[in-house]
Scaffold this motif. Structure first.
Motif, PDB file in Angstrom:
ATOM      1  N   SER A  23       0.929  -1.215   0.146  1.00  0.00           N
ATOM      2  CA  SER A  23      -0.059  -0.120   0.075  1.00  0.00           C
ATOM      3  C   SER A  23       0.820   1.206  -0.015  1.00  0.00           C
ATOM      4  O   SER A  23       1.740   1.254   0.635  1.00  0.00           O
ATOM      5  N   PHE A  24       0.467   2.060  -0.846  1.00  0.00           N
ATOM      6  CA  PHE A  24       1.188   3.518  -0.738  1.00  0.00           C
ATOM      7  C   PHE A  24       1.001   4.073   0.584  1.00  0.00           C
ATOM      8  O   PHE A  24      -0.223   3.935   1.121  1.00  0.00           O
ATOM      9  N   ASN A  25       2.045   4.542   1.229  1.00  0.00           N
ATOM     10  CA  ASN A  25       1.867   5.044   2.774  1.00  0.00           C
ATOM     11  C   ASN A  25       2.271   6.417   2.729  1.00  0.00           C
ATOM     12  O   ASN A  25       3.084   6.819   3.505  1.00  0.00           O
ATOM     13  N   ARG A  26       1.487   7.472   2.210  1.00  0.00           N
ATOM     14  CA  ARG A  26       1.771   8.774   2.277  1.00  0.00           C
ATOM     15  C   ARG A  26      -0.027   9.462   2.408  1.00  0.00           C
ATOM     16  O   ARG A  26      -0.350  10.206   1.857  1.00  0.00           O
ATOM     17  N   PRO A  27      -0.456   8.954   3.415  1.00  0.00           N
ATOM     18  CA  PRO A  27      -2.050   9.009   3.588  1.00  0.00           C
ATOM     19  C   PRO A  27      -2.235  10.756   3.629  1.00  0.00           C
ATOM     20  O   PRO A  27      -3.220  11.252   3.108  1.00  0.00           O
ATOM     21  N   ASP A  28      -1.039  11.500   4.204  1.00  0.00           N
ATOM     22  CA  ASP A  28      -1.534  12.973   4.493  1.00  0.00           C
ATOM     23  C   ASP A  28      -1.452  13.657   3.118  1.00  0.00           C
ATOM     24  O   ASP A  28      -1.783  14.945   3.013  1.00  0.00           O
ATOM     25  N   ALA A  29      -0.721  13.210   2.138  1.00  0.00           N
ATOM     26  CA  ALA A  29      -0.595  13.418   0.897  1.00  0.00           C
ATOM     27  C   ALA A  29      -1.461  12.839   0.119  1.00  0.00           C
ATOM     28  O   ALA A  29      -1.098  13.259  -1.258  1.00  0.00           O
ATOM     29  N   LEU A  30      -2.344  12.103   0.320  1.00  0.00           N
ATOM     30  CA  LEU A  30      -3.141  11.300  -0.583  1.00  0.00           C
ATOM     31  C   LEU A  30      -2.405  10.417  -1.376  1.00  0.00           C
ATOM     32  O   LEU A  30      -2.759  10.017  -2.329  1.00  0.00           O
ATOM     33  N   ASN A  31      -1.257  10.052  -0.761  1.00  0.00           N
ATOM     34  CA  ASN A  31      -0.623   9.064  -1.588  1.00  0.00           C
ATOM     35  C   ASN A  31       0.223   9.413  -2.790  1.00  0.00           C
ATOM     36  O   ASN A  31       0.420   8.731  -3.653  1.00  0.00           O
ATOM     37  N   ALA A  32       0.323  10.740  -2.822  1.00  0.00           N
ATOM     38  CA  ALA A  32       0.964  11.377  -3.989  1.00  0.00           C
ATOM     39  C   ALA A  32       2.575  10.878  -4.067  1.00  0.00           C
ATOM     40  O   ALA A  32       3.025  10.809  -3.052  1.00  0.00           O
ATOM     41  N   PHE A  33       2.879  10.760  -5.332  1.00  0.00           N
ATOM     42  CA  PHE A  33       4.381  10.106  -5.302  1.00  0.00           C
ATOM     43  C   PHE A  33       5.446  11.343  -5.131  1.00  0.00           C
ATOM     44  O   PHE A  33       5.330  12.221  -5.963  1.00  0.00           O
ATOM     45  N   ASP A  34       6.169  11.311  -4.092  1.00  0.00           N
ATOM     46  CA  ASP A  34       7.490  12.141  -4.081  1.00  0.00           C
ATOM     47  C   ASP A  34       8.672  11.124  -4.606  1.00  0.00           C
ATOM     48  O   ASP A  34       8.489   9.907  -4.868  1.00  0.00           O
ATOM     49  N   ALA A  35       9.703  11.739  -4.576  1.00  0.00           N
ATOM     50  CA  ALA A  35      10.902  10.976  -4.954  1.00  0.00           C
ATOM     51  C   ALA A  35      11.445   9.803  -4.143  1.00  0.00           C
ATOM     52  O   ALA A  35      11.551   8.560  -4.586  1.00  0.00           O
ATOM     53  N   ALA A  36      10.935   9.602  -2.816  1.00  0.00           N
ATOM     54  CA  ALA A  36      11.332   8.761  -1.994  1.00  0.00           C
ATOM     55  C   ALA A  36      10.273   7.456  -2.222  1.00  0.00           C
ATOM     56  O   ALA A  36      10.606   6.334  -2.160  1.00  0.00           O
ATOM     57  N   MET A  37       9.063   7.961  -2.323  1.00  0.00           N
ATOM     58  CA  MET A  37       7.975   6.824  -2.744  1.00  0.00           C
ATOM     59  C   MET A  37       8.247   6.040  -4.068  1.00  0.00           C
ATOM     60  O   MET A  37       8.040   5.068  -4.101  1.00  0.00           O
ATOM     61  N   HIS A  38       8.540   7.068  -5.046  1.00  0.00           N
ATOM     62  CA  HIS A  38       9.087   6.553  -6.339  1.00  0.00           C
ATOM     63  C   HIS A  38      10.176   5.322  -6.255  1.00  0.00           C
ATOM     64  O   HIS A  38      10.034   4.457  -7.002  1.00  0.00           O
ATOM     65  N   ASP A  39      11.045   5.638  -5.467  1.00  0.00           N
ATOM     66  CA  ASP A  39      12.364   4.863  -5.270  1.00  0.00           C
ATOM     67  C   ASP A  39      12.059   3.659  -4.685  1.00  0.00           C
ATOM     68  O   ASP A  39      12.653   2.599  -5.171  1.00  0.00           O
TER      69      ASP A  39
END
Length: 266
Positions: A23-39
Motif C-alpha cells: 500500500s502506498f503510505n503517504r496518507p497525509d498527501a493522498l499517497n502522491a508520489f514524491d522521490a522517496a516513494m517512487h524509489d
C-alpha cells in the motif's frame, strides 16, 4: 529471497499467506508520489521477481486515496529547475517496464482517488477492483502537462481511442462504478465490501497453478510491453517540453494558491 517488509517506509507491506499487500503510505498527501516513494516502489518491483513467498500482489493505498499521482511541490521544483526532469525521460519508461515484468499477478484495490500516475499504475495492473465512489482520472492536462508517463498507452487499450481521448484530453474523472461499466476496470463494489471481494479473488489466484498463471500473464503482456516501449519515449519527451510552458507554471501556481488557472495557450 523473501522481501524484508520492514525495509520500506513509503510503502506499507504485509503478508496474508501467499498474498503480499503493498500500500502506498503517504496518507497525509493522498499517497502522491514524491522521490522517496517512487524509489521505494521501483525497488519493490525489482525485488518481487525474486520473492518466492509472494504468489499474488495486492496494490492499494493507505487512508482515503489510492494515489493522487504527482506531488504538486515536486512539480514546482521541476518548474524552478527544469533540468531535474531529464532523468524522468528514462525513469518513467523504466518504472512501467518493471511493473509489466513483475511475474506475479497484481490486483489493484482502488479504495479511493486514483489520479495521474496513480491511475496509470492501477490500470496497468492485471485485475482492477474499485470502490463504487472512487474517482479515477488522468488529469495531466488540467495542470498543463502531457499525459506522458503511461496514461496515453493504457487507456486506449482498455476503452478504445474515442473514449480514451475524451478522458485524457479533458482530465475528467470517472467513478469506479462507471469505470467497471465501460470496461476500464474489472469490478466495482460498495466501499464496505471492497476488502472482502479483493481478498477472495487474490486468494483464488494464489491457490492456482503458480507457473501457469505467471506465464499466461507474461504472454499477454508481450504486446503491451512492446506498445509501452514504443510510446513512452515520445510521451515523456513531450511531458518534459510541457514542463517549460507558461500554462503548466500557471496551473501549478493556481493549484497551490487554490484558484482557477488562467490558461493562455503558451
Amino acid at each position: 529471497m523473501t522481501i524484508n517488509l520492514d525495509a520500506y517506509q513509503s510503502l506499507a507491506l504485509r503478508r496474508d499467506g501467499r498474498v503480499l499487500h503493498a500500500s502506498f503510505n503517504r496518507p497525509d498527501a493522498l499517497n502522491a508520489f514524491d522521490a522517496a516513494m517512487h524509489d521505494e516502489f521501483e525497488r519493490l518491483l525489482h525485488e518481487l521477481p525474486r520473492d518466492d513467498s509472494t504468489h499474488v500482489v495486492v496494490l492499494s493505498g493507505v487512508g482515503k486515496a489510492f494515489s493522487a499521482g504527482g506531488d504538486i511541490e515536486t512539480m514546482q521544483a521541476l518548474i524552478d529547475d527544469p533540468a531535474r526532469m531529464y532523468p524522468d525521460l528514462v525513469g518513467a519508461k523504466r518504472l512501467i517496464a518493471s511493473f509489466l515484468d513483475v511475474p506475479q499477478p497484481i490486483v489493484a484495490k482502488v479504495n479511493g482517488a486514483a489520479m495521474g500516475l496513480g491511475a496509470t499504475l492501477a490500470l496497468f495492473s492485471d485485475i482492477v477492483f474499485a470502490a463504487n465512489h472512487a474517482k479515477i482520472a488522468d488529469p495531466h492536462v488540467k495542470v498543463g502537462f502531457v499525459a506522458g508517463d503511461g496514461g496515453a498507452v493504457i487507456w486506449p487499450q482498455l476503452i478504445g481511442y474515442a473514449r480514451a481521448k475524451q478522458y485524457l484530453l479533458t482530465g475528467d474523472a470517472i467513478t469506479g462504478e462507471e469505470a467497471a461499466r465501460i470496461g476500464l476496470i474489472n469490478f466495482a463494489h460498495p466501499a464496505d465490501e471492497l476488502d472482502a471481494a479483493v481478498d477472495a479473488f487474490a486468494q483464488r489466484l494464489a491457490g492456482g497453478a503458480r507457473r501457469a498463471v505467471q506465464w499466461t500473464k507474461a504472454t499477454i503482456n508481450v504486446g503491451l510491453k512492446q506498445l509501452a516501449a514504443s510510446m513512452l519515449d515520445a510521451g515523456m519527451a513531450y511531458e518534459v517540453l510541457s514542463n517549460r510552458t507558461r500554462d503548466h507554471a500557471e496551473a501549478v501556481a493556481a493549484f497551490r494558491g487554490r484558484r482557477t488557472p488562467d490558461f493562455n495557450g503558451d
